[in-house]
Design an enzyme around this catalytic site. Structure first.
Site, PDB file in Angstrom:
ATOM      1  NE  ARG A  65      -3.411   0.146   2.862  1.00  0.00           N
ATOM      2  CZ  ARG A  65      -4.510   0.239   3.555  1.00  0.00           C
ATOM      3  NH1 ARG A  65      -5.639   0.552   2.974  1.00  0.00           N
ATOM      4  NH2 ARG A  65      -4.506   0.015   4.850  1.00  0.00           N
ATOM      5  CE  LYS A  92       4.880 -17.881  12.979  1.00  0.00           C
ATOM      6  NZ  LYS A  92       5.843 -16.780  13.091  1.00  0.00           N
ATOM      7  CG  HIS A 136      12.121 -18.940   9.797  1.00  0.00           C
ATOM      8  ND1 HIS A 136      11.096 -18.544  10.594  1.00  0.00           N
ATOM      9  CD2 HIS A 136      13.237 -18.732  10.513  1.00  0.00           C
ATOM     10  CE1 HIS A 136      11.587 -18.115  11.749  1.00  0.00           C
ATOM     11  NE2 HIS A 136      12.889 -18.218  11.728  1.00  0.00           N
ATOM     12  CE  LYS A 153      15.825 -21.003  12.904  1.00  0.00           C
ATOM     13  NZ  LYS A 153      16.520 -19.744  12.923  1.00  0.00           N
ATOM     14  CD  GLU A 168      12.911 -14.613  19.466  1.00  0.00           C
ATOM     15  OE1 GLU A 168      13.202 -14.506  18.277  1.00  0.00           O
ATOM     16  OE2 GLU A 168      11.767 -14.417  19.897  1.00  0.00           O
ATOM     17  CG  ASP A 199       5.404 -15.334  16.979  1.00  0.00           C
ATOM     18  OD1 ASP A 199       5.274 -15.197  15.744  1.00  0.00           O
ATOM     19  OD2 ASP A 199       6.380 -14.917  17.617  1.00  0.00           O
ATOM     20  CG  HIS A 228       8.904 -21.506  14.496  1.00  0.00           C
ATOM     21  ND1 HIS A 228       8.751 -21.633  13.144  1.00  0.00           N
ATOM     22  CD2 HIS A 228       8.874 -20.172  14.742  1.00  0.00           C
ATOM     23  CE1 HIS A 228       8.642 -20.424  12.585  1.00  0.00           C
ATOM     24  NE2 HIS A 228       8.707 -19.522  13.545  1.00  0.00           N
ATOM     25  CE  LYS A 288       8.798 -12.724  20.354  1.00  0.00           C
ATOM     26  NZ  LYS A 288       9.657 -12.927  19.193  1.00  0.00           N
TER      27      LYS A 288
HETATM   28  C1  BG6 Z   1       9.309 -15.901  13.882  1.00  0.00           C
HETATM   29  C2  BG6 Z   1       8.499 -15.297  14.981  1.00  0.00           C
HETATM   30  O1  BG6 Z   1       8.561 -16.843  13.166  1.00  0.00           O
HETATM   31  O2  BG6 Z   1      10.449 -16.525  14.440  1.00  0.00           O
HETATM   32  C3  BG6 Z   1       9.320 -14.305  15.773  1.00  0.00           C
HETATM   33  O3  BG6 Z   1       7.370 -14.639  14.417  1.00  0.00           O
HETATM   34  C4  BG6 Z   1      10.604 -14.938  16.257  1.00  0.00           C
HETATM   35  O4  BG6 Z   1       8.587 -13.795  16.877  1.00  0.00           O
HETATM   36  C5  BG6 Z   1      11.316 -15.635  15.107  1.00  0.00           C
HETATM   37  O5  BG6 Z   1      11.419 -13.896  16.768  1.00  0.00           O
HETATM   38  C6  BG6 Z   1      12.500 -16.442  15.610  1.00  0.00           C
HETATM   39  O6  BG6 Z   1      13.211 -16.933  14.517  1.00  0.00           O
HETATM   40  P1  BG6 Z   1      14.793 -17.053  14.521  1.00  0.00           P
HETATM   41  O7  BG6 Z   1      15.130 -17.693  13.239  1.00  0.00           O
HETATM   42  O8  BG6 Z   1      15.322 -15.665  14.650  1.00  0.00           O
HETATM   43  O9  BG6 Z   1      15.092 -17.878  15.730  1.00  0.00           O
END
Ligand code: BG6
Length: 488
Positions: free
Chosen positions: A39, A138, A168, A172, A206, A225, A230, A327
């Protein structure tokens, strides 16, 4: 490649740097054009300029070369439309046709807020753009019902082979290596079951908050999330049976089998085995979650989740899988620990104070590698036995390329290789397991949401879910390549 959400965060941080790496590695088809859709008002030139700054920020200096950056940017274009308006897709089609070279070999990438996921495939269809492949980020769905609805919408436009649900973590290197560790070695398999394994811990935490993603995160939370996709994917790789072959059918069949064997939890079990938390500010220097931008003042969204999961199958009956994410924890680390059972009888009294037995630690990031811990005699008089690590780090194989997961997965999408993408049945089975937890939370609004100070390992209550008085294994804060594992 058409990127919806072309002006967004994911595009600038992950997709464009990953595409740049593919470009410079000559891993993109020769006639490849990228079209950002969003947008925000950009022309091709101003969009390229915006991306150029980001390439410099997110790519290592030694991988940058100003000629290739310019040549890469020349393949990128932009169109500004309102992606939620069906009629605007006619403009999109015109732009795509201008850029296309007559083929309809499109790759659509949905990097928008999830609220647009249901519209885009339908609008593509009505504009006659239902060709090629579609990649969707996702969370795929918000719960079981919405995931089933989304699957129906996507499959009404594209066939399953054309749909790439991306997670993702599966891109890895170290996650893929779990498969090599388990299935390219004969020595682990005989031990890989309830007879020899006491418990499994999976941690992905994290040391930062939600950054600028308040709007998205507050309606998502840690379960949607990180956990439903994951972490459960990591659990599947640890728990799966050896596939007959490593291909998209056999591998994904085994993943689905794991999800089907997740033991459903009733309300009492949810109340006892799931701990959720939310970070609170510290000394006015670190904001609490509720003070973050775009987060509701009295938000009940969890930023930490710990839970105990069982699998109902022959291999894993009775073995708890403890998973945890958060987090604003002390460090950023993802790792899996396989705790093996004790010897039936303890011969050496010096080991009595230490409850831990053999462990296999699979470090996903950072300082990627594996550690096997076992006991050895300390040289000298007496008979002191001590636990020692035997470690392998990826440095020894040339190191793991930084942030390579998206490049790997994008390359797979381009070549139509879908093994590492989530199939529709897997998404639904995973939601089927987590749905009761979400329902329990929404039906019991006073279910505890524990505050934890930013920079700590989450609510102390999370220790209560571990059986037998055992504790979570907290990885080291300051990691160095040689310090892959620290003593408890
Ligand atoms: C994402 C989440 O899919 O994965 C994020 O939405 C998270 O909140 C991230 O920080 C973590 O991925 P990675 O590869 O940095 O460990």
């Amino acid at each position: 490649m058409v990127i919806f959400g072309g002006s967004g965060d994911l595009t600038r941080r992950k997709l464009i740097p990953a595409l740049y790496k593919l470009y410079t590695g000559q891993r993109l088809p020769l006639t490849f054009n990228i079209l950002g859709v969003g947008r925000t008002r950009y022309e091709d030139d101003s969009y390229r300029l915006h991306l150029k700054k980001n390439i410099k920020e997110f790519i290592n200096e030694n991988e940058l070369n100003s000629n290739s950056v310019e040549r890469f940017l020349a393949t990128i274009h932009y169109i500004s439309i309102d992606q939620s308006q069906e009629k605007e897709y006619v403009l999109l089609r015109e732009k795509i046709e201008q850029l296309g070279n007559g083929t309809e070999n499109y790759l659509f990438y949905l990097a928008t807020p999830p609220s647009l996921y249901e519209d885009i495939p339908l609008f593509l269809k009505s504009a006659g753009l239902d060709k090629g492949r579609i990649v969707v980020e996702k969370p795929f769905g918000y719960d079981l019902k919405s995931a089933v609805r989304m699957n129906k919408i996507f499959k009404g436009v594209f066939s399953e082979e054309q749909i790439f649900r991306i997670d993702h973590f599966l891109g890895k290197e170290t996650v893929q290596n779990i498969l090599a560790l388990r299935f390219a070695n004969g020595i682990f398999e005989p031990l890989w079951n309830r007879n020899y394994i006491d418990r499994v811990e999976i941690t992905a935490v994290e040391n930062f908050g939600i950054e600028n993603r308040g709007g998205f995160y507050d309606s998502t939370g840690a379960l949607r999330d990180m956990v439903q996709n994951h972490l459960i994917q990591l659990l599947a790789l640890v728990a799966m049976e050896p596939p007959v072959a490593f291909n998209e059918k056999e591998f994904r069949d085994e993943v689905v089998k794991v999800y089907r064997s997740l033991k459903p939890m009733n309300n009492q079990e949810i109340a006892k085995s799931v701990i959720r938390g939310q970070y609170v500010g510290v000394d006015k220097t670190i904001k609490g979650y509720r003070e973050e931008n775009s987060v509701a003042a009295g938000s009940h969204t969890e930023t930490f989740l710990a839970m105990k999961i069982f699998l109902a199958n022959w291999r894993w009956e009775g073995v708890p899988f403890y998973i945890r994410t958060g987090k604003q924890m002390p460090t950023k680390v993802s790792e899996i620990i396989i705790h093996f059972k004790s010897t039936p009888h303890r011969l050496f009294s010096s080991r009595e104070e230490c409850p831990e037995q053999n462990q296999l630690i699979i470090r996903i990031q950072p300082n990627e590698g594996c550690v096997l811990k076992f006991d050895m005699k300390v040289p000298g008089g007496g008979f002191d036995v001590k636990q020692v690590p035997m470690e392998f780090t990826f440095d020894k194989l040339g190191g793991v390329p930084m942030d390579d997961a998206y490049s790997r997965l994008l390359e797979d999408c381009i070549s139509g290789e879908s093994t590492l993408f989530t199939r529709s049945d897997a998404v639904e089975e995973s939601w089927r397991f987590f749905d009761p937890v979400l329902k329990y939370w929404s039906d019991n609004t006073n279910f505890p949401l524990y505050g934890y100070p930013a920079g700590t390992w989450g609510p102390l209550e999370s220790e209560t879910i571990i059986d037998g008085g055992k504790k979570w294994t907290n990885p080291c804060k300051n990691l160095t390549n040689t310090d892959l594992y620290c003593e408890l």
